[in-house]
Structure formats: structure tokens, C-alpha cells
Scaffold this active site. Structure first.
Site, PDB file in Angstrom:
ATOM      1  N   LYS A  14       0.834  -1.208   0.000  1.00  0.00           N
ATOM      2  CA  LYS A  14       0.000   0.000   0.000  1.00  0.00           C
ATOM      3  C   LYS A  14       0.866   1.253   0.000  1.00  0.00           C
ATOM      4  CE  LYS A  14      -4.251  -1.520   2.266  1.00  0.00           C
ATOM      5  NZ  LYS A  14      -5.161  -1.258   3.387  1.00  0.00           N
ATOM      6  N   ASP A  68      -8.485   2.105   3.592  1.00  0.00           N
ATOM      7  CA  ASP A  68      -8.908   0.760   3.933  1.00  0.00           C
ATOM      8  C   ASP A  68      -9.501   0.204   2.660  1.00  0.00           C
ATOM      9  OD1 ASP A  68      -9.033  -1.396   5.730  1.00  0.00           O
ATOM     10  OD2 ASP A  68     -11.173  -1.089   5.995  1.00  0.00           O
ATOM     11  N   PHE A 147       0.177  -7.687  -4.811  1.00  0.00           N
ATOM     12  CA  PHE A 147       0.165  -8.277  -3.474  1.00  0.00           C
ATOM     13  C   PHE A 147      -1.266  -8.659  -3.135  1.00  0.00           C
ATOM     14  CE2 PHE A 147      -0.537  -3.761  -3.054  1.00  0.00           C
ATOM     15  CZ  PHE A 147      -1.476  -3.624  -2.046  1.00  0.00           C
ATOM     16  N   GLY A 148      -1.441  -9.320  -2.020  1.00  0.00           N
ATOM     17  CA  GLY A 148      -2.784  -9.679  -1.569  1.00  0.00           C
ATOM     18  C   GLY A 148      -3.487 -10.624  -2.525  1.00  0.00           C
ATOM     19  N   TYR A 149      -4.708 -10.267  -2.872  1.00  0.00           N
ATOM     20  CA  TYR A 149      -5.545 -11.107  -3.729  1.00  0.00           C
ATOM     21  C   TYR A 149      -5.302 -10.857  -5.223  1.00  0.00           C
ATOM     22  CZ  TYR A 149      -8.186 -11.859   0.601  1.00  0.00           C
ATOM     23  OH  TYR A 149      -8.553 -12.181   1.880  1.00  0.00           O
ATOM     24  N   LYS A 170      -2.207  -1.121 -13.562  1.00  0.00           N
ATOM     25  CA  LYS A 170      -2.971  -1.357 -12.333  1.00  0.00           C
ATOM     26  C   LYS A 170      -3.391  -0.025 -11.710  1.00  0.00           C
ATOM     27  CE  LYS A 170      -2.936  -3.515  -7.793  1.00  0.00           C
ATOM     28  NZ  LYS A 170      -2.136  -4.056  -6.698  1.00  0.00           N
ATOM     29  N   ARG A 176      -7.806   1.429  -5.801  1.00  0.00           N
ATOM     30  CA  ARG A 176      -6.972   2.438  -5.149  1.00  0.00           C
ATOM     31  C   ARG A 176      -6.660   3.567  -6.130  1.00  0.00           C
ATOM     32  NH1 ARG A 176      -3.868  -0.879  -2.859  1.00  0.00           N
ATOM     33  NH2 ARG A 176      -5.101  -0.928  -0.961  1.00  0.00           N
TER      34      ARG A 176
END
EC number: 3.6.1.66
Length: 196
Positions: A14, A68, A147-149, A170, A176
Site C-alpha cells: 500500500k 482501507d 500483493f494480496g488477492y 494497475k 486504489r
């Protein structure tokens, strides 16, 4: 005039993305003190983003930014939602759990949601923006970026998962990216009005 903006995250992914979104602004990003932890007790992305920004701003006496975000899967009634980061201990565990819960479900529709909030040094929320990216959950991971999902979130219009996209692509299509695109003009206006 450059303003310090404390980033209320310990998530390196992030942080990198926020730095990219704010690279050409008059805001200088600084990580929050490592000992400063804010528990995400909200039941929405907005409440968690506002809580983190406000608490970090008050604790540091500086402007603070927080986001978030998470994945909402239609067939799972919006889960993992605000629990996205807590769905497992590692990205791999989170992905495995989600794929197991989805199983052979035909409806793979999902969305990533991001809410970004900026708080003034007294903790008041000065700005807030939301971004949403619709997509589908694949049956298996694809790609090695992000990263993440990201490896299981497929964006049909681009025919790629987030993990297969270049950072630039992206940034232009992600939740985001959309939240920051909505936030940046407001930030510029706020900075110029406070300089007067």
C-alpha cells in the site's frame, strides 16, 4: 509549499502504491511510527480509513492519510470485505481460504473497494474518496506482481489479473487508483487554499 503527510499503514504494498499516486504533489509521505498501531474496529472501509487517519494525525500532530480496502465477493455476500487482510496470515493463506470457500461456485463476480481518508493534525477528517474496481475471481492464481488477492482478481476489460498488470496499468484501473484519482484534485485545492 510541501506538507508532511503521515501514512497510516504498515503494509509495504500500500505504501508503494500511495507513493506512486502522490509522486507529483506537494505532499511528502512519511511512514507512521512503527509503535503506533490503530485497530481496525469499523464495519465499513470508510469507517476504518477515517479511524486510522484520525488516530495517526492526533498522535503525531501532522496531517495523515489512510486507506482501507478489500475484496468483496458477490457469492460470499460481500466477504471477505473489511476482513480481507485478516482472512489468513499470509497472502497465500488468504487466497487459499477464499478459493476454498468459493469452491465450484459459478458466480465469480467480485469487486475491490478502497476508501482513502485524510485527517488534519487535530484528527478531523478533511477529505475522503472511494474507488471501486469490478472483476472476477479466478479458480487459481495467475501472475506474480502486486500483493494480496491480486493473482486471483481478474479484470475482464483488460483480460488480466491485477498480478499480471504493469504497475502503471494497475494504477489506472484499480480501486486504489480510482480513489486517488478522485482525491488528488481535492488535495491540490486544499493545499492551495491553506497556502493563502
Amino acid at each position: 509549499m510541501t506538507k508532511i503527510l503521515i501514512v497510516a499503514t504498515s503494509n509495504a504494498g500500500k505504501l508503494r502504491e500511495m507513493q506512486a499516486y502522490l509522486a507529483n504533489t506537494d505532499w511528502e509521505l512519511t511512514l507512521k511510527p512503527t509503535e503506533l498501531e490503530v485497530e481496525e474496529t469499523g464495519d465499513t472501509f470508510a469507517s476504518n480509513a477515517c479511524l486510522k487517519a484520525s488516530e495517526v494525525a492526533k498522535a503525531t500532530g501532522n496531517w495523515a492519510i489512510a486507506d482501507d480496502s478489500g475484496l468483496q465477493v458477490d457469492a460470499l455476500n460481500g466477504l471477505p470485505g473489511v476482513y480481507s487482510a485478516r482472512y489468513g496470515k499470509t497472502d497465500g493463506e488468504r487466497i487459499s481460504r477464499l478459493l476454498k470457500e468459493l469452491g465450484s461456485e459459478v458466480n465469480r463476480q467480485a469487486q475491490f473497494v478502497c476508501v482513502v481518508a485524510i485527517a488534519s493534525p487535530d484528527g478531523a477528517i478533511a477529505l475522503q474518496a472511494e474507488g471501486i474496481c469490478r472483476g472476477e475471481i479466478l479458480h487459481a492464481p495467475l501472475g506474480s506482481g502486486g500483493f494480496g488477492y491480486d493473482p486471483i482478481f481478474y479484470v475482464p476489460e483488460k483480460q488480466l489479473t491485477f498480478a499480471e498488470m504493469t504497475p502503471e496499468l494497475k494504477k489506472s484501473v484499480s480501486h486504489r487508483g480510482k480513489a486517488f484519482a478522485a482525491l488528488l484534485p481535492k488535495m491540490a485545492a486544499m493545499l492551495s487554499s491553506s497556502a493563502e
